[in-house]
Design an enzyme around this catalytic site. Sequence first.
Site, PDB file in Angstrom:
ATOM      1  N   LYS A   1       0.836  -1.201   0.000  1.00  0.00           N
ATOM      2  CA  LYS A   1       0.000   0.000   0.000  1.00  0.00           C
ATOM      3  C   LYS A   1       0.877   1.259   0.000  1.00  0.00           C
ATOM      4  O   LYS A   1       0.605   2.226  -0.721  1.00  0.00           O
ATOM      5  CB  LYS A   1      -0.947  -0.011   1.212  1.00  0.00           C
ATOM      6  CG  LYS A   1      -2.042  -1.077   1.087  1.00  0.00           C
ATOM      7  CD  LYS A   1      -2.836  -1.303   2.364  1.00  0.00           C
ATOM      8  CE  LYS A   1      -3.840  -2.449   2.181  1.00  0.00           C
ATOM      9  NZ  LYS A   1      -4.632  -2.771   3.368  1.00  0.00           N
TER      10      LYS A   1
ATOM     11  N   GLN B   1      -4.415  -1.284   9.600  1.00  0.00           N
ATOM     12  CA  GLN B   1      -4.415  -2.637   9.042  1.00  0.00           C
ATOM     13  C   GLN B   1      -5.002  -3.623  10.049  1.00  0.00           C
ATOM     14  O   GLN B   1      -4.648  -3.619  11.227  1.00  0.00           O
ATOM     15  CB  GLN B   1      -2.969  -3.025   8.665  1.00  0.00           C
ATOM     16  CG  GLN B   1      -2.838  -4.342   7.922  1.00  0.00           C
ATOM     17  CD  GLN B   1      -3.474  -4.341   6.531  1.00  0.00           C
ATOM     18  OE1 GLN B   1      -3.573  -3.306   5.878  1.00  0.00           O
ATOM     19  NE2 GLN B   1      -3.929  -5.490   6.083  1.00  0.00           N
TER      20      GLN B   1
ATOM     21  N   ASP C   1     -11.017   3.083   4.258  1.00  0.00           N
ATOM     22  CA  ASP C   1     -11.333   1.649   4.200  1.00  0.00           C
ATOM     23  C   ASP C   1     -12.851   1.426   4.193  1.00  0.00           C
ATOM     24  O   ASP C   1     -13.318   0.333   3.877  1.00  0.00           O
ATOM     25  CB  ASP C   1     -10.760   0.937   5.440  1.00  0.00           C
ATOM     26  CG  ASP C   1      -9.498   0.139   5.127  1.00  0.00           C
ATOM     27  OD1 ASP C   1      -9.387  -0.341   3.986  1.00  0.00           O
ATOM     28  OD2 ASP C   1      -8.651  -0.005   6.023  1.00  0.00           O
TER      29      ASP C   1
HETATM   30  N1  GUN Z   1      -6.959  -6.661   6.395  1.00  0.00           N
HETATM   31  C1  GUN Z   1      -7.343  -7.428   5.351  1.00  0.00           C
HETATM   32  N2  GUN Z   1      -7.898  -6.670   4.377  1.00  0.00           N
HETATM   33  C2  GUN Z   1      -7.863  -5.398   4.822  1.00  0.00           C
HETATM   34  C3  GUN Z   1      -8.278  -4.156   4.260  1.00  0.00           C
HETATM   35  O1  GUN Z   1      -8.828  -4.057   3.147  1.00  0.00           O
HETATM   36  N3  GUN Z   1      -8.053  -3.066   5.031  1.00  0.00           N
HETATM   37  C4  GUN Z   1      -7.477  -3.141   6.260  1.00  0.00           C
HETATM   38  N4  GUN Z   1      -7.323  -2.023   6.952  1.00  0.00           N
HETATM   39  N5  GUN Z   1      -7.087  -4.264   6.811  1.00  0.00           N
HETATM   40  C5  GUN Z   1      -7.266  -5.393   6.078  1.00  0.00           C
END
Ligand code: GUN
Length: 292
Positions: free
Chosen positions: A54, A98, A121
């Site tokens: 990311k 995350q 998100d």
């Molecule tokens: N953990 C697994 N997928 C995601 C996601 O799309 N965003 C976040 N913040 N954590 C994750």
Amino acid sequence: MAVAKVIDGAALSKATRREVADRAAVLRANGMAPGLAVVLVGDDPASGVYVRSKVKACKDAGVESFSTLLPSSVTEDELLSLISELNGDDRVHGILVQLPLPRHIDSHKVLEAIDPEKDVDGFHVVNAGALMVGRPLFKPCTPYGVMKMLESEGINPYGMDAVVLGRSNIVGKPMAMLLLQAGATVTMCGRETKDISVFTRNADLIVSATGVRKVLTADMVKPGAIVIDVGINRDEESKICGDVDYGPISGVAGHITPVPGGVGPMTIAMLLVNTIEAAERRAKRLATRMAA
Ligand code: GUN
């Protein structure tokens, strides 16, 4: 034997990120550097890989990233006060924490501490509720990416029988909401479902987000169906694979997404789309305030 058309998420992600880079350049030219704060707690290797991807995607698109790596021993209060700081930081337009978080931290509490306007998100209850009534500020990145993949192939879910396997807050539930809004008739299956094949065999569109390898096999798929694989698992040789039995299903389905190179890259692209959207909205609010 018919061979399914492969939906290339990597290529679509690249094109989407290029569009984000263009929008970021416009914002920067107008004096605003779009920024995303990324918070990683603990040392889960998979989460580390996702976060690094990311951060790299941000850099490539001209979006600033502010990473905070915290030990798994961090307290809930410490994490909440970091979120509060990021909420008030004008350089930060999007905040991503995350998941999963360590067990001693209440992830609902943490997600709900994020300013909904920075919730790129789309996990805050306000955004989840807004999604349910069809007015989300941000759509969760993975289901949003799936919708973009369908759109790129000219696939309109209107009137389709769709099945979503897995009912997580991150993928399954928002995926079902987006498909519902697009006019599909949606069935959601979970671990408790007696026999998922009863539903998948009749489905025009199947989205699998279970984290269970080979949860979907060729005998469970209707000829010509669209099969979207959100799973990221490891096979016997430790190679990355999805939820669906890719080879045999490719001989039955009309469209299929590969793993890797399918939904995964689109999740990252849509995170950038949401971040640039957040920054553009902020720029607009500032301009309105200046004009007043
Ligand atoms: N953990 C697994 N997928 C995601 C996601 O799309 N965003 C976040 N913040 N954590 C994750």
